[in-house]
Scaffold this motif. Structure first.
Motif, PDB file in Angstrom:
ATOM      1  N   ALA A 156      -0.539  -4.017 -14.075  1.00  0.00           N
ATOM      2  CA  ALA A 156      -0.490  -3.295 -12.801  1.00  0.00           C
ATOM      3  C   ALA A 156      -1.134  -4.110 -11.695  1.00  0.00           C
ATOM      4  O   ALA A 156      -0.646  -4.139 -10.554  1.00  0.00           O
ATOM      5  CB  ALA A 156      -1.191  -1.948 -12.934  1.00  0.00           C
ATOM      6  N   GLY A 157      -2.235  -4.803 -12.024  1.00  0.00           N
ATOM      7  CA  GLY A 157      -2.869  -5.685 -11.048  1.00  0.00           C
ATOM      8  C   GLY A 157      -1.935  -6.796 -10.604  1.00  0.00           C
ATOM      9  O   GLY A 157      -1.927  -7.180  -9.426  1.00  0.00           O
ATOM     10  N   THR A 158      -1.133  -7.311 -11.534  1.00  0.00           N
ATOM     11  CA  THR A 158      -0.149  -8.326 -11.189  1.00  0.00           C
ATOM     12  C   THR A 158       0.878  -7.773 -10.206  1.00  0.00           C
ATOM     13  O   THR A 158       1.201  -8.407  -9.198  1.00  0.00           O
ATOM     14  CB  THR A 158       0.574  -8.831 -12.451  1.00  0.00           C
ATOM     15  OG1 THR A 158      -0.389  -9.307 -13.401  1.00  0.00           O
ATOM     16  CG2 THR A 158       1.539  -9.962 -12.118  1.00  0.00           C
ATOM     17  N   LEU A 159       1.376  -6.583 -10.482  1.00  0.00           N
ATOM     18  CA  LEU A 159       2.365  -5.963  -9.594  1.00  0.00           C
ATOM     19  C   LEU A 159       1.797  -5.745  -8.197  1.00  0.00           C
ATOM     20  O   LEU A 159       2.452  -6.053  -7.189  1.00  0.00           O
ATOM     21  CB  LEU A 159       2.817  -4.622 -10.178  1.00  0.00           C
ATOM     22  CG  LEU A 159       3.541  -4.654 -11.526  1.00  0.00           C
ATOM     23  CD1 LEU A 159       3.862  -3.245 -11.984  1.00  0.00           C
ATOM     24  CD2 LEU A 159       4.808  -5.503 -11.451  1.00  0.00           C
ATOM     25  N   LEU A 160       0.581  -5.232  -8.131  1.00  0.00           N
ATOM     26  CA  LEU A 160      -0.038  -4.951  -6.838  1.00  0.00           C
ATOM     27  C   LEU A 160      -0.385  -6.244  -6.104  1.00  0.00           C
ATOM     28  O   LEU A 160      -0.216  -6.338  -4.884  1.00  0.00           O
ATOM     29  CB  LEU A 160      -1.292  -4.095  -7.040  1.00  0.00           C
ATOM     30  CG  LEU A 160      -1.027  -2.685  -7.563  1.00  0.00           C
ATOM     31  CD1 LEU A 160      -2.331  -2.024  -7.988  1.00  0.00           C
ATOM     32  CD2 LEU A 160      -0.313  -1.834  -6.513  1.00  0.00           C
ATOM     33  N   ARG A 161      -0.841  -7.257  -6.851  1.00  0.00           N
ATOM     34  CA  ARG A 161      -1.189  -8.521  -6.227  1.00  0.00           C
ATOM     35  C   ARG A 161       0.034  -9.194  -5.626  1.00  0.00           C
ATOM     36  O   ARG A 161       0.016  -9.676  -4.492  1.00  0.00           O
ATOM     37  CB  ARG A 161      -1.853  -9.457  -7.240  1.00  0.00           C
ATOM     38  CG  ARG A 161      -2.300 -10.805  -6.666  1.00  0.00           C
ATOM     39  CD  ARG A 161      -1.240 -11.889  -6.852  1.00  0.00           C
ATOM     40  NE  ARG A 161      -1.604 -13.125  -6.180  1.00  0.00           N
ATOM     41  CZ  ARG A 161      -1.366 -13.405  -4.908  1.00  0.00           C
ATOM     42  NH1 ARG A 161      -0.794 -12.516  -4.130  1.00  0.00           N
ATOM     43  NH2 ARG A 161      -1.706 -14.570  -4.381  1.00  0.00           N
ATOM     44  N   GLU A 162       1.109  -9.274  -6.404  1.00  0.00           N
ATOM     45  CA  GLU A 162       2.292  -9.970  -5.914  1.00  0.00           C
ATOM     46  C   GLU A 162       2.994  -9.167  -4.818  1.00  0.00           C
ATOM     47  O   GLU A 162       3.612  -9.757  -3.923  1.00  0.00           O
ATOM     48  CB  GLU A 162       3.249 -10.279  -7.074  1.00  0.00           C
ATOM     49  CG  GLU A 162       2.650 -11.157  -8.181  1.00  0.00           C
ATOM     50  CD  GLU A 162       2.226 -12.550  -7.728  1.00  0.00           C
ATOM     51  OE1 GLU A 162       2.237 -12.853  -6.522  1.00  0.00           O
ATOM     52  OE2 GLU A 162       1.867 -13.358  -8.615  1.00  0.00           O
ATOM     53  N   HIS A 163       2.893  -7.860  -4.850  1.00  0.00           N
ATOM     54  CA  HIS A 163       3.462  -7.038  -3.785  1.00  0.00           C
ATOM     55  C   HIS A 163       2.770  -7.355  -2.464  1.00  0.00           C
ATOM     56  O   HIS A 163       3.427  -7.595  -1.442  1.00  0.00           O
ATOM     57  CB  HIS A 163       3.296  -5.558  -4.132  1.00  0.00           C
ATOM     58  CG  HIS A 163       3.981  -4.623  -3.187  1.00  0.00           C
ATOM     59  ND1 HIS A 163       3.357  -4.072  -2.083  1.00  0.00           N
ATOM     60  CD2 HIS A 163       5.250  -4.129  -3.173  1.00  0.00           C
ATOM     61  CE1 HIS A 163       4.199  -3.298  -1.442  1.00  0.00           C
ATOM     62  NE2 HIS A 163       5.355  -3.299  -2.075  1.00  0.00           N
ATOM     63  N   ARG A 164       1.456  -7.354  -2.471  1.00  0.00           N
ATOM     64  CA  ARG A 164       0.731  -7.695  -1.248  1.00  0.00           C
ATOM     65  C   ARG A 164       0.974  -9.148  -0.860  1.00  0.00           C
ATOM     66  O   ARG A 164       1.161  -9.475   0.307  1.00  0.00           O
ATOM     67  CB  ARG A 164      -0.768  -7.458  -1.414  1.00  0.00           C
ATOM     68  CG  ARG A 164      -1.545  -7.700  -0.109  1.00  0.00           C
ATOM     69  CD  ARG A 164      -3.020  -7.374  -0.227  1.00  0.00           C
ATOM     70  NE  ARG A 164      -3.705  -7.606   1.043  1.00  0.00           N
ATOM     71  CZ  ARG A 164      -3.826  -6.714   2.010  1.00  0.00           C
ATOM     72  NH1 ARG A 164      -3.311  -5.509   1.866  1.00  0.00           N
ATOM     73  NH2 ARG A 164      -4.451  -7.017   3.137  1.00  0.00           N
ATOM     74  N   ALA A 248       1.141  -0.859   2.404  1.00  0.00           N
ATOM     75  CA  ALA A 248       0.582   0.495   2.392  1.00  0.00           C
ATOM     76  C   ALA A 248       1.205   1.388   1.329  1.00  0.00           C
ATOM     77  O   ALA A 248       0.543   2.293   0.808  1.00  0.00           O
ATOM     78  CB  ALA A 248       0.763   1.133   3.767  1.00  0.00           C
ATOM     79  N   ALA A 249       2.467   1.145   0.981  1.00  0.00           N
ATOM     80  CA  ALA A 249       3.216   2.094   0.147  1.00  0.00           C
ATOM     81  C   ALA A 249       2.549   2.438  -1.184  1.00  0.00           C
ATOM     82  O   ALA A 249       2.464   3.624  -1.541  1.00  0.00           O
ATOM     83  CB  ALA A 249       4.635   1.575  -0.090  1.00  0.00           C
ATOM     84  N   PRO A 250       2.073   1.456  -1.962  1.00  0.00           N
ATOM     85  CA  PRO A 250       1.490   1.844  -3.253  1.00  0.00           C
ATOM     86  C   PRO A 250       0.248   2.719  -3.118  1.00  0.00           C
ATOM     87  O   PRO A 250       0.033   3.619  -3.933  1.00  0.00           O
ATOM     88  CB  PRO A 250       1.164   0.502  -3.926  1.00  0.00           C
ATOM     89  CG  PRO A 250       1.188  -0.506  -2.840  1.00  0.00           C
ATOM     90  CD  PRO A 250       2.153   0.000  -1.826  1.00  0.00           C
ATOM     91  N   TYR A 251      -0.546   2.466  -2.113  1.00  0.00           N
ATOM     92  CA  TYR A 251      -1.790   3.220  -1.956  1.00  0.00           C
ATOM     93  C   TYR A 251      -1.540   4.587  -1.336  1.00  0.00           C
ATOM     94  O   TYR A 251      -2.215   5.568  -1.688  1.00  0.00           O
ATOM     95  CB  TYR A 251      -2.785   2.371  -1.165  1.00  0.00           C
ATOM     96  CG  TYR A 251      -2.973   1.032  -1.835  1.00  0.00           C
ATOM     97  CD1 TYR A 251      -3.681   0.940  -3.032  1.00  0.00           C
ATOM     98  CD2 TYR A 251      -2.365  -0.115  -1.329  1.00  0.00           C
ATOM     99  CE1 TYR A 251      -3.806  -0.270  -3.697  1.00  0.00           C
ATOM    100  CE2 TYR A 251      -2.485  -1.332  -1.985  1.00  0.00           C
ATOM    101  CZ  TYR A 251      -3.200  -1.408  -3.172  1.00  0.00           C
ATOM    102  OH  TYR A 251      -3.317  -2.610  -3.833  1.00  0.00           O
ATOM    103  N   GLU A 252      -0.557   4.678  -0.457  1.00  0.00           N
ATOM    104  CA  GLU A 252      -0.133   5.984   0.034  1.00  0.00           C
ATOM    105  C   GLU A 252       0.416   6.820  -1.128  1.00  0.00           C
ATOM    106  O   GLU A 252       0.180   8.029  -1.208  1.00  0.00           O
ATOM    107  CB  GLU A 252       0.938   5.830   1.120  1.00  0.00           C
ATOM    108  CG  GLU A 252       0.458   5.172   2.405  1.00  0.00           C
ATOM    109  CD  GLU A 252      -0.391   6.088   3.262  1.00  0.00           C
ATOM    110  OE1 GLU A 252      -0.558   7.279   2.901  1.00  0.00           O
ATOM    111  OE2 GLU A 252      -0.902   5.614   4.290  1.00  0.00           O
TER     112      GLU A 252
END
Length: 287
Positions: A156-164, A248-252
């Motif tokens: 999940a950290g990989t997904l969030l890191r690469e998304h940002r 913003a989308a994942p955190y929203e």
């Protein structure tokens, strides 16, 4: 309008991303990929981070990674795929994540309810990520979620890191910063990689670095000593705010309460890992 406190997503990212990145600093990466026949540290990094995209060539990796010298990338890709397949590299990378996180966090945290909770929250946030115009995130989003909580958290950290990260590249392009100008200006904030680390790992030379500094001085973003001017500080701030908007989308999707809890948990894991020597000396700084 955002339902989150200002910079809440950025704070969450800043707590999760460093622990995710420990895999790329881990001695276990060289060991695992060395057993596949990939002995060069640069080749190991390029293969491990790009394998989700398949057996891509240097152009795709230079584009997706942004701040590496293309000549360095081309020295190792696509040749590395004749040594090991992308799937073999992905399997090795997951073994590295397992070994590294167990060493840095300890078995008590690995088996804890808190880590399982963090994995659930991070995966829920990642459900809000988008694939369009985000090649590294989209490639990783096609991978299966590991069953073990510590590996699910890392995934999940990989997904969030690469998304940002994919969004940040769009912000850099909009700001008119080329790959090395982006690095030089980030280093000047005191929060980026030190020049020594950049030159040792990104394929650039001191002359390239100096030329980028001159270009930034010419734009009024650096002063004669290489410090950010008022305009330079404003540009870097605008870059992060633009990245926040695109990320913003994942955190929203997770919501304010979930983001606050995930940030709290992630900071605790990060502190433990850093205290265990997760990061090399001299990585961050202006000198």
């Amino acid at each position: 309008m955002s339902t989150l406190p200002p910079r809440a997503g950025r704070r969450c990212h800043n707590a999760i991303n460093p622990l995710h990145s420990t895999v790329y600093f881990s001695p276990d990466l060289g060991k695992e990929l060395g057993e596949l026949g990939i002995d060069d540290s640069n080749a190991a990094y390029f293969a491990a981070r790009s394998a989700a995209m398949g057996a891509v060539g240097p152009g795709a990796v230079t584009a997706a990674f942004y701040n590496f010298n293309h000549d360095l990338v081309a020295r190792h890709l696509p040749a590395v795929w004749s040594v090991a397949s992308p799937q073999a590299v992905l399997d090795a990378r997951l073994r590295v994540a397992d070994t590294t996180l167990r060493r840095l966090l300890g078995e008590e945290i690995i088996a804890s309810a808190e880590l399982a909770e963090a994995a659930e929250l991070a995966l829920r946030a990642a459900e809000g990520c988008t694939r369009h115009a985000r090649p590294l995130h989209a490639a990783h989003a096609d991978l299966p979620v590991p069953e073990q909580p510590h590996l699910a958290y890392w995934h999940a950290g990989t997904l969030l890191r690469e998304h940002r990260g994919d969004g940040h590249l769009a912000a850099l392009l909009t700001a008119g910063l080329d790959p090395l100008e982006a690095l030089v200006s980030h280093t000047a904030t005191g929060k980026g990689m030190s020049p020594g680390w950049v030159l040792a790992t990104r394929g650039w030379h001191r002359d390239d670095w100096d030329a980028a500094r001159e270009r930034l001085r010419g734009r009024g973003l650096l002063d004669a000593e290489g410090e950010l001017t008022e305009a330079g500080v404003a540009l870097r701030s605008e870059l992060e705010e633009a990245t926040d908007r695109m990320d913003a989308a994942p955190y929203e999707h997770l919501g304010a309460e979930g983001v606050e809890r995930l940030t709290e948990l992630a900071r605790g894991f990060l502190f433990t890992a850093a205290s265990a020597g997760a990061f090399p000396d001299g990585l961050i700084g202006k000198d």
